[in-house]
Design an enzyme around this catalytic site. Structure first.
Site, PDB file in Angstrom:
ATOM      1  N   GLY A   4     -22.377   3.929  -2.494  1.00 28.80           N
ATOM      2  CA  GLY A   4     -21.048   4.343  -3.318  1.00 28.80           C
ATOM      3  C   GLY A   4     -20.846   3.054  -4.361  1.00 28.80           C
ATOM      4  O   GLY A   4     -21.844   2.363  -4.354  1.00 28.80           O
ATOM      5  N   ASN A   5     -19.867   2.961  -4.797  1.00 23.10           N
ATOM      6  CA  ASN A   5     -19.303   1.906  -5.875  1.00 23.10           C
ATOM      7  C   ASN A   5     -19.807   0.622  -5.464  1.00 23.10           C
ATOM      8  O   ASN A   5     -20.452  -0.112  -5.911  1.00 23.10           O
ATOM      9  CB  ASN A   5     -17.930   2.070  -6.096  1.00 23.10           C
ATOM     10  CG  ASN A   5     -17.466   0.889  -7.117  1.00 23.10           C
ATOM     11  OD1 ASN A   5     -16.846  -0.045  -6.587  1.00 23.10           O
ATOM     12  ND2 ASN A   5     -17.716   1.201  -8.320  1.00 23.10           N
ATOM     13  N   GLY A  55     -24.583   2.430   2.828  1.00 22.42           N
ATOM     14  CA  GLY A  55     -23.701   3.075   1.843  1.00 22.42           C
ATOM     15  C   GLY A  55     -24.631   2.854   0.565  1.00 22.42           C
ATOM     16  O   GLY A  55     -25.494   2.085   0.315  1.00 22.42           O
ATOM     17  N   LYS A 106       0.946  -1.193   0.100  1.00 20.28           N
ATOM     18  CA  LYS A 106      -0.014  -0.138   0.027  1.00 20.28           C
ATOM     19  C   LYS A 106       0.827   1.365  -0.024  1.00 20.28           C
ATOM     20  O   LYS A 106       1.974   1.184   0.439  1.00 20.28           O
ATOM     21  CB  LYS A 106      -0.945   0.089   1.231  1.00 20.28           C
ATOM     22  CG  LYS A 106      -2.157  -0.814   1.169  1.00 20.28           C
ATOM     23  CD  LYS A 106      -3.200  -0.113   0.340  1.00 20.28           C
ATOM     24  CE  LYS A 106      -4.547  -0.981   0.211  1.00 20.28           C
ATOM     25  NZ  LYS A 106      -5.520  -0.796  -0.468  1.00 20.28           N
TER      26      LYS A 106
HETATM   27  P1  NAD Z   1     -17.758   5.149  -1.885  1.00 19.39           P
HETATM   28  O1  NAD Z   1     -16.945   6.514  -1.622  1.00 19.39           O
HETATM   29  O2  NAD Z   1     -17.918   5.197  -3.455  1.00 19.39           O
HETATM   30  O3  NAD Z   1     -19.296   5.107  -1.281  1.00 19.39           O
HETATM   31  C1  NAD Z   1     -19.190   5.467   0.338  1.00 19.39           C
HETATM   32  C2  NAD Z   1     -20.735   5.562   0.366  1.00 19.39           C
HETATM   33  O4  NAD Z   1     -20.887   5.245   1.928  1.00 19.39           O
HETATM   34  C3  NAD Z   1     -21.380   6.735  -0.147  1.00 19.39           C
HETATM   35  O5  NAD Z   1     -22.769   6.478  -0.576  1.00 19.39           O
HETATM   36  C4  NAD Z   1     -21.405   7.551   1.164  1.00 19.39           C
HETATM   37  O6  NAD Z   1     -22.361   8.665   0.964  1.00 19.39           O
HETATM   38  C5  NAD Z   1     -21.726   6.572   2.008  1.00 19.39           C
HETATM   39  N1  NAD Z   1     -21.612   7.005   3.579  1.00 19.39           N
HETATM   40  C6  NAD Z   1     -20.703   7.922   3.891  1.00 19.39           C
HETATM   41  N2  NAD Z   1     -20.461   7.837   5.233  1.00 19.39           N
HETATM   42  C7  NAD Z   1     -21.853   7.482   5.597  1.00 19.39           C
HETATM   43  C8  NAD Z   1     -22.260   7.318   6.948  1.00 19.39           C
HETATM   44  N3  NAD Z   1     -21.902   7.978   7.774  1.00 19.39           N
HETATM   45  N4  NAD Z   1     -23.505   6.626   6.894  1.00 19.39           N
HETATM   46  C9  NAD Z   1     -24.045   5.805   5.905  1.00 19.39           C
HETATM   47  N5  NAD Z   1     -23.261   6.140   4.604  1.00 19.39           N
HETATM   48  C10 NAD Z   1     -22.300   7.008   4.566  1.00 19.39           C
HETATM   49  O7  NAD Z   1     -17.001   3.918  -1.742  1.00 19.39           O
HETATM   50  P2  NAD Z   1     -16.847   2.478  -1.827  1.00 19.39           P
HETATM   51  O8  NAD Z   1     -15.915   2.419  -2.980  1.00 19.39           O
HETATM   52  O9  NAD Z   1     -18.206   2.073  -2.212  1.00 19.39           O
HETATM   53  O10 NAD Z   1     -16.107   1.764  -0.662  1.00 19.39           O
HETATM   54  C11 NAD Z   1     -16.930   1.604   0.399  1.00 19.39           C
HETATM   55  C12 NAD Z   1     -16.462   0.573   1.392  1.00 19.39           C
HETATM   56  O11 NAD Z   1     -15.847  -0.504   0.528  1.00 19.39           O
HETATM   57  C13 NAD Z   1     -14.923   1.273   2.035  1.00 19.39           C
HETATM   58  O12 NAD Z   1     -14.876   0.857   3.177  1.00 19.39           O
HETATM   59  C14 NAD Z   1     -13.825   0.570   0.994  1.00 19.39           C
HETATM   60  O13 NAD Z   1     -12.601   0.601   1.491  1.00 19.39           O
HETATM   61  C15 NAD Z   1     -14.215  -0.824   0.876  1.00 19.39           C
HETATM   62  N6  NAD Z   1     -13.719  -1.371  -0.542  1.00 19.39           N
HETATM   63  C16 NAD Z   1     -13.972  -0.780  -1.871  1.00 19.39           C
HETATM   64  C17 NAD Z   1     -13.621  -1.365  -2.978  1.00 19.39           C
HETATM   65  C18 NAD Z   1     -13.818  -0.735  -4.410  1.00 19.39           C
HETATM   66  O14 NAD Z   1     -13.397  -1.473  -5.232  1.00 19.39           O
HETATM   67  N7  NAD Z   1     -14.489   0.309  -4.315  1.00 19.39           N
HETATM   68  C19 NAD Z   1     -12.844  -2.420  -2.822  1.00 19.39           C
HETATM   69  C20 NAD Z   1     -12.609  -3.118  -1.580  1.00 19.39           C
HETATM   70  C21 NAD Z   1     -12.925  -2.390  -0.272  1.00 19.39           C
END
Ligand code: NAD
Length: 428
Positions: free
Chosen positions: A220-221, A218, A106
């Site tokens: 997000g992605n 959540g 990382k």
């Molecule tokens: P993102 O930033 O696209 O989405 C995060 C979501 O969480 C958003 O909808 C945001 O509004 C919401 N959020 C933020 N604070 C909040 C709260 N207090 N209460 C409720 N919702 C809240 O992030 P992502 O890429 O979807 O990642 C989410 C998690 O998955 C993280 O822990 C990340 O480390 C993990 N992750 C992501 C990936 C990836 O490929 N994107 C891979 C492995 C792990």
């Protein structure tokens, strides 16, 4: 994970527990409790106003016994060497449990990227590569995006590396834009990967996916594609999702009396995962308290937003109907929350297994870069399904054989694989 603990101490404590269960000797423990290599460096960046700012950067290669180190670069003001060490350690286990031939790494820079202009960001990305290019590469260490970094930034970094070594080398960074060597399917990969493991868990528990309900945190992605996959692949219903609202400066849970339509909600959600409140209300969505997702009546709970959400205080609120917790987020459960979940006998798909779809597709990206031949989306997702399904069953088999909790089983599978590679290479 405990909020008060240093994340690297948490990562070491988790490793120690696995090492005890495996009865690992001291030399092996010493090698795996700490990263193999760490780089700390300064990055001078010419700012748009003509001044020079000096940033602190890191790269940690925790273990590369199974193959080149792999893991994202985070641009964040709270980055420290210990946050990078912890995430690098977890990447070693994630790559091993997903059975991809890569190790854990990382990187990071202490910076708030929102304070930089586009050209300053580009110079910072190129500066990071200027410090690290001798120690990264498709056969050495392959960085990717993380919080605060984007596909565009990976394209700049790849360009800088290619110029420095005098060879076009797209496979040195993954998470690139699809038009610049990125993989199709990467956008869906983590969320769909979550659903492949949920499907297998429900099959194992004898649950009918068609009449099942999922509650997500959540949007997000990860959560968007997990919700879409739950409805479209498993035929289930989504009770709720949640998101942070930038205008009200607080999070909400969104539900709908007829069930959430994730494709519709996605169409009214911005790039940061924020749902348009007015459009949601007009379509009959109900806005509830931030933590309402946790006590929704559901079969599957998918925390896919933040760390430290399932704690000793919140875990008792989980609805009696919940049979599976699929950890889409990294570290959504604290050590204390885990005790409650274990006592309640809820089946957990631990984070570094559940969300390994992202890194697995990053691996597919570097494979395609190496071949200079690109798969279509169906082929990527089919290979992803195969990998995730196999990883899930490897962990389940270990859990049943050793009669241990799924999280412990995932550590046993991962650590054992890394140790076997280290032994075969004659390191220990
Ligand atoms: P993102 O930033 O696209 O989405 C995060 C979501 O969480 C958003 O909808 C945001 O509004 C919401 N959020 C933020 N604070 C909040 C709260 N207090 N209460 C409720 N919702 C809240 O992030 P992502 O890429 O979807 O990642 C989410 C998690 O998955 C993280 O822990 C990340 O480390 C993990 N992750 C992501 C990936 C990836 O490929 N994107 C891979 C492995 C792990």
């Amino acid at each position: 994970m405990s909020e008060t603990q240093n994340p690297f101490e948490t990562a070491q404590a988790q490793f120690d527990k696995g090492a005890d269960l495996l009865g690992l000797p001291d030399d092996v423990r010493q090698l795996l409790r700490w990263p193999l290599r760490e780089f700390h460096f300064r990055i001078p960046v010419k700012m748009d106003d003509g001044s020079t700012r000096v940033f602190t950067g890191f790269r940690v290669q925790h273990n590369d016994a199974r193959g080149p180190s792999k893991g994202g670069i985070r641009f964040h003001p709270n980055e420290t060497i210990d946050t990078v060490r912890a995430r690098a350690t977890w990447m070693t286990w994630k790559c091993a449990v997903a059975d991809i031939p890569l190790g854990g790494g990382k990187g990071g820079v202490i910076v708030n990227p929102a304070t930089l202009s586009v050209t300053e960001k580009e110079r910072l990305c190129r500066g990071w590569v200027n410090q690290m290019w001798r120690n990264i590469g498709p056969r050495m260490d392959v960085p990717a995006p993380d919080v605060g970094t984007t596909p565009q930034m990976m394209a700049w970094m790849m360009d800088e590396y290619s110029k420095l070594i005098g060879n076009f080398t797209p496979g040195v960074f993954t998470g690139k834009p699809v038009d610049m060597g990125g993989s199709l399917g990467r956008t869906e990969a983590t969320g769909y990967g979550v659903i492949y493991t949920v499907r297998e868990a429900m099959k194992h528990l004898g649950l009918d996916t068609k009449n099942s309900i999922a509650a997500l945190q959540g949007f997000g992605n990860v959560a968007q594609y997990a919700a879409i996959g739950f409805v479209e692949m498993l035929g289930g219903k989504v009770a709720c999702v949640s998101c942070w609202d930038g205008v009200d400066k607080k999070p909400y849970t969104y539900s709908h009396p007829a069930g959430v339509d994730p494709r519709f909600l996605q169409s009214i959600t911005d790039q940061y995962g924020t749902i348009d409140q007015a459009k949601a209300a007009a379509a009959g969505y109900v806005k509830e308290d931030a933590m309402a997702w946790i006590d929704k009546e559901a079969d599957v709970l998918i925390p896919a937003a933040l760390e430290n959400m399932l704690t000793a205080e919140t875990a008792p609120r989980i609805h009696q109907r919940v049979r599976v917790i699929a950890e889409g987020a990294n570290g959504p459960t604290t050590l204390e929350g885990d005790v409650v979940i274990k006592q309640r006998g809820i089946f957990v798909i631990p984070d570094f297994l559940c969300n390994a779809g992202g890194v697995t597709t990053s691996y597919f990206e570097s494979v395609q870069n190496d071949m200079n031949f690109y798969w279509n989306k169906e082929e990527v997702l089919q290979r992803l399904d195969h990998k995730m399904t196999k990883a899930f069953h490897d962990v389940l088999e270990m859990a049943e054989e050793r009669k241990v909790y799924m999280r412990d089983a995932a550590y046993l599978v991962a650590i054992d694989k890394v140790v076997r590679s280290m032994r075969l290479r004659g390191w220990v």
